[in-house]
Enzyme design. Structure first.
Site, mmCIF file in Angstrom:
data_model
loop_
_atom_site.group_PDB
_atom_site.id
_atom_site.type_symbol
_atom_site.label_atom_id
_atom_site.label_comp_id
_atom_site.label_asym_id
_atom_site.label_seq_id
_atom_site.Cartn_x
_atom_site.Cartn_y
_atom_site.Cartn_z
ATOM 1 N N ASP A 1 0.814 -1.221 0.000
ATOM 2 C CA ASP A 1 0.000 0.000 0.000
ATOM 3 C C ASP A 1 0.844 1.267 0.000
ATOM 4 O O ASP A 1 0.425 2.308 0.510
ATOM 5 C CB ASP A 1 -0.969 0.018 1.205
ATOM 6 C CG ASP A 1 -1.767 -1.257 1.292
ATOM 7 O OD1 ASP A 1 -2.299 -1.676 0.255
ATOM 8 O OD2 ASP A 1 -1.844 -1.840 2.396
ATOM 9 N N LYS B 1 2.265 2.229 -5.248
ATOM 10 C CA LYS B 1 2.969 1.791 -6.461
ATOM 11 C C LYS B 1 2.157 2.106 -7.714
ATOM 12 O O LYS B 1 2.701 2.547 -8.726
ATOM 13 C CB LYS B 1 3.246 0.285 -6.394
ATOM 14 C CG LYS B 1 4.202 -0.101 -5.295
ATOM 15 C CD LYS B 1 4.344 -1.598 -5.157
ATOM 16 C CE LYS B 1 3.131 -2.285 -4.582
ATOM 17 N NZ LYS B 1 2.838 -2.007 -3.177
ATOM 18 N N GLY C 1 -4.315 -4.122 -4.485
ATOM 19 C CA GLY C 1 -5.295 -3.117 -4.884
ATOM 20 C C GLY C 1 -4.527 -1.857 -5.226
ATOM 21 O O GLY C 1 -4.254 -1.036 -4.361
ATOM 22 N N HIS C 2 -4.119 -1.745 -6.474
ATOM 23 C CA HIS C 2 -3.315 -0.577 -6.874
ATOM 24 C C HIS C 2 -4.241 0.572 -7.252
ATOM 25 O O HIS C 2 -5.015 0.479 -8.199
ATOM 26 C CB HIS C 2 -2.374 -0.963 -8.026
ATOM 27 C CG HIS C 2 -1.319 -1.932 -7.593
ATOM 28 N ND1 HIS C 2 -0.466 -2.568 -8.455
ATOM 29 C CD2 HIS C 2 -0.965 -2.347 -6.357
ATOM 30 C CE1 HIS C 2 0.356 -3.344 -7.752
ATOM 31 N NE2 HIS C 2 0.065 -3.226 -6.484
ATOM 32 N N GLN D 1 2.225 -5.806 -3.349
ATOM 33 C CA GLN D 1 2.516 -5.886 -1.902
ATOM 34 C C GLN D 1 3.829 -5.144 -1.619
ATOM 35 O O GLN D 1 4.147 -4.212 -2.338
ATOM 36 C CB GLN D 1 2.567 -7.357 -1.416
ATOM 37 C CG GLN D 1 1.216 -8.056 -1.419
ATOM 38 C CD GLN D 1 0.814 -8.619 -2.759
ATOM 39 O OE1 GLN D 1 1.584 -9.262 -3.428
ATOM 40 N NE2 GLN D 1 -0.429 -8.386 -3.157
ATOM 41 N N ARG E 1 -10.355 -2.841 5.339
ATOM 42 C CA ARG E 1 -9.883 -2.834 6.737
ATOM 43 C C ARG E 1 -9.064 -1.589 7.033
ATOM 44 O O ARG E 1 -8.330 -1.112 6.171
ATOM 45 C CB ARG E 1 -8.956 -4.041 6.981
ATOM 46 C CG ARG E 1 -9.635 -5.364 6.965
ATOM 47 C CD ARG E 1 -8.656 -6.494 7.201
ATOM 48 N NE ARG E 1 -7.739 -6.684 6.085
ATOM 49 C CZ ARG E 1 -6.866 -7.677 5.997
ATOM 50 N NH1 ARG E 1 -6.756 -8.542 6.974
ATOM 51 N NH2 ARG E 1 -6.077 -7.801 4.962
ATOM 52 N N GLN E 2 -9.187 -1.058 8.290
ATOM 53 C CA GLN E 2 -8.353 0.086 8.657
ATOM 54 C C GLN E 2 -6.904 -0.393 8.778
ATOM 55 O O GLN E 2 -6.622 -1.437 9.373
ATOM 56 C CB GLN E 2 -8.798 0.718 9.975
ATOM 57 C CG GLN E 2 -7.889 1.885 10.328
ATOM 58 C CD GLN E 2 -8.423 2.785 11.435
ATOM 59 O OE1 GLN E 2 -9.615 2.854 11.672
ATOM 60 N NE2 GLN E 2 -7.530 3.469 12.110
ATOM 61 N N ASP F 1 2.161 14.669 2.176
ATOM 62 C CA ASP F 1 1.097 15.605 2.571
ATOM 63 C C ASP F 1 0.370 15.156 3.836
ATOM 64 O O ASP F 1 -0.131 15.990 4.597
ATOM 65 C CB ASP F 1 0.076 15.762 1.432
ATOM 66 C CG ASP F 1 -0.464 14.418 0.961
ATOM 67 O OD1 ASP F 1 0.360 13.580 0.542
ATOM 68 O OD2 ASP F 1 -1.682 14.197 1.040
ATOM 69 N N VAL G 1 2.610 14.338 -3.121
ATOM 70 C CA VAL G 1 1.927 15.214 -2.146
ATOM 71 C C VAL G 1 0.398 15.143 -2.291
ATOM 72 O O VAL G 1 -0.315 16.046 -1.890
ATOM 73 C CB VAL G 1 2.417 16.681 -2.276
ATOM 74 C CG1 VAL G 1 3.846 16.809 -1.803
ATOM 75 C CG2 VAL G 1 2.272 17.210 -3.712
#
Ligand code: IMP
Length: 423
Positions: free
Chosen positions: A13, A16, A40-41, A224, A303-304, A333, A413
Site C-alpha cells: 500500500d 505503487k 489493490g493498486h 505488496q 480494513r483500517q 502531505d 503530495v
C-alpha cells in the site's frame, strides 16, 4: 534498452499504482511479476479513482502493453470484473493486455481453502485478504496447480475437477464451519474462463526477451511490499510470493543483469494491514490521525490499516535486499499538521542497540529508538516543485536520504497524478 523495476519497500500500500501510472509514458511495456488480486493498486486522475487488482497500472495509457507474468496468480472471476469496470471508461483491454500461459489460476476452492486455513488458525491468523493466494502458490510449488495455458487443453475441465475434488477433501480436514455453494462458484468461474479465452495468451519470457532485443523499454511492477516477501518478510505474517527484486526475474523470466533502475516506493510513515509485528506502530491519537488524514483503509478489504512512524531500520533492509537505486516518498502531505515527527533510527534489541532487522521483531524483543523532527503546518497538496516545500519537510527528506544513501527522486503530495514532485 534496460529493464527497470518498481516495488514497495514496506508492508504494501505504498502507492505503487500511482507511480507506475506517472512513469508509464517512458515505457513500452509494463509487466506485473507476482501476487494476485490480494493487491489493490489505486490510481487517481481526472477526478476518478481506479483500483486495479491483477491488471498492470499502465493500462490507462494507449501506447503501453501490459503483461501479466508467470509469477502472478490469476482469479478469472476478479479479472473479468476488473475488465468490465475498465470497459466503462472505453479502454480497449484486448489490445493492451497480454497474459503469460505459465501464470497459475486461482480456483474457487483455493479461496475456500484460504478461509478454512485462516479460521483454523484462530488468534494466530495471518490476516489474509482471503483471495486464495496462499493455497494457489502452495499448489504451484506442490506441482499440482492449473495454469492459464491449461485452459487451451482439451482436458481442462477434468484437470479442474480433480484438483477441486482434492481441495474439497482438504477443506473437510480443517473441520471448520464454512458456508458455500460450490456449484454457484463454479458457474461463475467457468463463465469467467470463457471470457478469459478472448484475451491473448503468450509465452511471456520469450515475448519479453524479444522486446528487449527490439529495444523496448520495460517496467516491472511489483505488488505488496518487501516486508511481506515470503523469504525476507516478517514470516509467517507475509504473502506467498517473492515481492522483492528477485521476484521480477522469476516472475517474468528477466535475467538479473538486464535490470537497471530499481525504484523503491515508501510512505513517509508506515502502514500495515493484517497481523504481524510492526515495531513503530502507534496505538494513540497520533496513529488515528495518520489513518484518518491518509485515508488508510484497505482498497481490497476495506480494513483500517495500522499506522506508525517511519522505520529506517526496516527501510534500509528493504533497500539492501532489493538493490534500490532511486527512492520515491509517498504521502508526504499526510504528515502536515503534526507538531513533532519521529523516525526510528535503530532498535533496542535484547539489551543492545542494533541497526539491522533481526530474525525476530516481535514487540517483546524490539524497542524502536527515535529521532525527533519539527513538523510543518502548510498544506502540500497544491505544491509542484521541491523548492517551495516547507524547510522542515526538506530536512525530513534529506535526513532519510543521508541515512539510506539513496536519493529520493519523487515526493508525492496527493493521490492525483498531478500531485507528484520530481527532483
Ligand atoms: P494474502 O497474500 O492475501 O494471503 O495476505 C497475507 C498478508 O499480506 C496479510 O497480512 C495481508 O493483509 C497482506 N497483504 C496482501 N496483499 C496486500 C496488499 O496488496 N497490500 C497490503 N497488504 C497486503
Amino acid at each position: 534498452m534496460a529493464v527497470d523495476l518498481l516495488l514497495g519497500l514496506q508492508w504494501g500500500d505504498e502507492g505503487k499504482g500511482k507511480i507506475v501510472d506517472v512513469l508509464t509514458s517512458k515505457y513500452d511495456i509494463i509487466a506485473r511479476f507476482q501476487g494476485g488480486p490480494n493487491a489493490g493498486h489505486t490510481l487517481e486522475f481526472d477526478g476518478i479513482k481506479h483500483v486495479l487488482r491483477t491488471i498492470p497500472s499502465g493500462i490507462f495509457h494507449e501506447s503501453s502493453t501490459n503483461v501479466i507474468g508467470n509469477g502472478v496468480v490469476i482469479d478469472p472471476v476478479v479479472l473479468q470484473k476488473e475488465i468490465n469496470d475498465l470497459a466503462k471508461f472505453k479502454i480497449d483491454i484486448k489490445s493492451r493486455l497480454i497474459i503469460s500461459r505459465k501464470a497459475h489460476l486461482i480456483l474457487p476452492t483455493h479461496r475456500l481453502l484460504d478461509a478454512a486455513s485462516e479460521t483454523s488458525k484462530g488468534k494466530a491468523k495471518i490476516g489474509s485478504t482471503l483471495k486464495g493466494i496462499g493455497p494457489t502458490y502452495m499448489d504451484k510449488t506442490g506441482r499440482n496447480g492449473i495454469r492459464v495455458g491449461d485452459i487451451e487443453l482439451e482436458d481442462f475441465k477434468e484437470r479442474y475437477r480433480a484438483l477441486a475434488d482434492k481441495h474439497e477433501s482438504m477443506i473437510s480436514f480443517y473441520n471448520v464451519a464454512l458456508q458455500y455453494n460450490l456449484e454457484e462458484l463454479e458457474e461463475e468461474f467457468f463463465a469467467a474462463i470463457e471470457s478469459l479465452k478472448e484475451l491473448t495468451f503468450i509465452d511471456s519470457e520469450e515475448y519479453l526477451h524479444q522486446a528487449q532485443k527490439d529495444g523496448k523499454a520495460i517496467l516491472c511492477e511489483g505488488a505488496q511490499g518487501s516486508l511481506l516477501d515470503i523469504d525476507f518478510g516478517t514470516y509467517p505474517f507475509v504473502t506467498s510470493s517473492n515481492t522483492t527484486a528477485a521476484g521480477a526475474c522469476t516472475g517474468l523470466g528477466i535475467a538479473p543483469n538486464k535490470i537497471k533502475e530499481v525504484y523503491g516506493i515508501f510512505k513517509a510513515y508506515v502502514t500495515r494491514v493484517g497481523s504481524g509485528p510492526f515495531p513503530t506502530e502507534l496505538f494513540d491519537e497520533v496513529g488515528t490521525k495518520m489513518a484518518t488524514i491518509g485515508n488508510e483503509f484497505g482498497s481490497v478489504t476495506g480494513r483500517q490499516r495500522r499506522c506508525g512512524w517511519l522505520d529506517l531500520v526496516a527501510l534500509k533492509y528493504a533497500v539492501q535486499v532489493n538493490g534500490v537505486t532511486q527512492l520515491m516518498m509517498m504521502k508526504g502531505d499526510v504528515l502536515s499538521g503534526f507538531d513533532t515527527l519521529k523516525i526510528c533510527t535503530s532498535y533496542n534489541y535484547k539489551g543492545s542497540t542494533i541497526e539491522h532487522l533481526p530474525y525476530n521483531i516481535e514487540p517483546e524483543n524490539v524497542t524502536p529508538v527515535y529521532q525527533e523532527f519539527k513538523g510543518w503546518q502548510a498544506d502540500l497538496t497544491g505544491m509542484t516543485t521541491y523548492e517551495v516545500l516547507p524547510a522542515e519537510l526538506k530536512a525530513y527528506i534529506e535526513f532519510i536520504e543521508k541515512e539510506v544513501e539513496v536519493p529520493i527522486k519523487i515526493v508525492s503530495v496527493g493521490p492525483d497524478r498531478k500531485q507528484t514532485i520530481m527532483r
